[in-house]
Design an enzyme around this catalytic site. Structure first.
Site, short mmCIF file in Angstrom:
data_model
loop_
_atom_site.label_atom_id
_atom_site.label_comp_id
_atom_site.label_asym_id
_atom_site.label_seq_id
_atom_site.Cartn_x
_atom_site.Cartn_y
_atom_site.Cartn_z
CG ASP A 30 -5.36 5.01 0.90
OD1 ASP A 30 -6.29 4.45 0.70
OD2 ASP A 30 -4.79 5.82 -0.21
CG ASP A 31 -0.62 5.16 3.24
OD1 ASP A 31 -1.00 4.64 2.31
OD2 ASP A 31 -0.15 6.25 3.52
CG HIS A 86 -2.03 1.93 -1.25
ND1 HIS A 86 -2.64 2.66 -2.12
CD2 HIS A 86 -1.39 2.75 -0.26
CE1 HIS A 86 -2.50 3.97 -1.76
NE2 HIS A 86 -1.49 3.96 -0.69
CG HIS A 91 2.90 3.75 0.05
ND1 HIS A 91 3.57 4.88 -0.26
CD2 HIS A 91 1.66 3.79 0.19
CE1 HIS A 91 2.30 5.86 -0.22
NE2 HIS A 91 1.33 5.11 0.03
CG HIS A 131 -3.83 8.25 5.04
ND1 HIS A 131 -4.45 9.20 4.53
CD2 HIS A 131 -3.10 7.78 3.66
CE1 HIS A 131 -4.36 9.59 3.16
NE2 HIS A 131 -3.25 8.67 3.07
#
Ligand code: ZN
Length: 229
Positions: A46-47, A97, A101, A188
């Site tokens: 993620d991210d 995503h 965020h 991540h």
């Protein structure tokens, strides 16, 4: 002579077709003590994309022939479209995503749809494909808003806690001790410790008999269970 050759190649085709037919037809029957059903897991990141770590993670995945899933943040993804293209070329899946965020559980419905739509457009611009899956930041979205989102929600079943420990050995341990068939592992591509832990995680899981799939592949295999809701 020509006729014999022709006949032999015809006979070979028939034999191969029969072999393929029986292989497909027997399906589940192939499963035995010597040939147990395969175990699959999905690695998810993620991210990102991160300016340095994401490309290095992709290099490790390429070297080890592993396809993973990246839930990218739109305002980062639009800076690194070539990284998204590299993900696609490596048969990785790209998930949404949100664009900034944001915590979707604290966002009104129209803004939720804007956040997801804008991120999907960035992914499409970079790769020519819209994402099929999304992961709400922090794993949170209201049930009534979820129904309006035209993508499959994917959470996770194993948290590497990389965001918390930022420690290579703890990340490896957290993943390896909790993994089982159908696990979706949360990591991540934003920490050096995750990058450093990845080769060992892949090797350990392979040694334990796991195959790697993207989240949509896992869903198609009906391996997804125990999703956090
Ligand atoms: Zn996130």
């Amino acid at each position: 002579m020509k006729k014999i050759k022709k006949f032999l190649s015809f006979a070979a085709c028939v034999i191969i077709s029969f072999a393929l037919f029986f292989d497909i037809a027997s399906g589940e029957d192939n499963i035995s003590a010597e040939n147990p059903p395969k175990k699959y897991i999905a690695l998810t990141f993620d991210d990102g994309p991160h300016p340095r770590y994401t490309d290095k993670i992709l290099d490790i995945l390429a070297e080890k022939k592993v396809a993973a899933t990246f839930f990218v943040v739109g305002d980062r993804a639009e800076i690194y479209p070539e990284t998204l293209l590299k993900m696609k070329k490596l048969n990785c899946e790209i998930g949404n995503h949100t664009y900034n965020h944001v915590d979707l559980s604290k966002t009104r419905k129209s803004a939720i749809l804007y956040q997801l739509q804008k991120c999907s457009e960035v992914i499409y611009e970079a790769t020519g494909e819209y994402p099929l899956v999304y992961r709400p930041p922090f794993g949170r979205i209201r049930k009534e808003d979820e129904k309006a989102v035209p993508m499959r929600k994917i959470l996770w079943t194993v948290d590497s806690l990389d965001w918390n420990t930022k420690n290579k050995d703890k990340v490896i341990r957290n993943v390896v001790k909790s993994v089982r068939d159908g696990s979706i592992i949360l990591m991540h591509d934003f920490y050096r410790s995750t990058l450093n832990a990845l080769p060992e995680i892949i090797d350990e899981l392979r040694k334990a008999g796991y195959e790697f799939a993207t989240v949509s592949e896992l869903a198609a295999l009906k391996k997804i269970s125990n999703l956090q809701d």
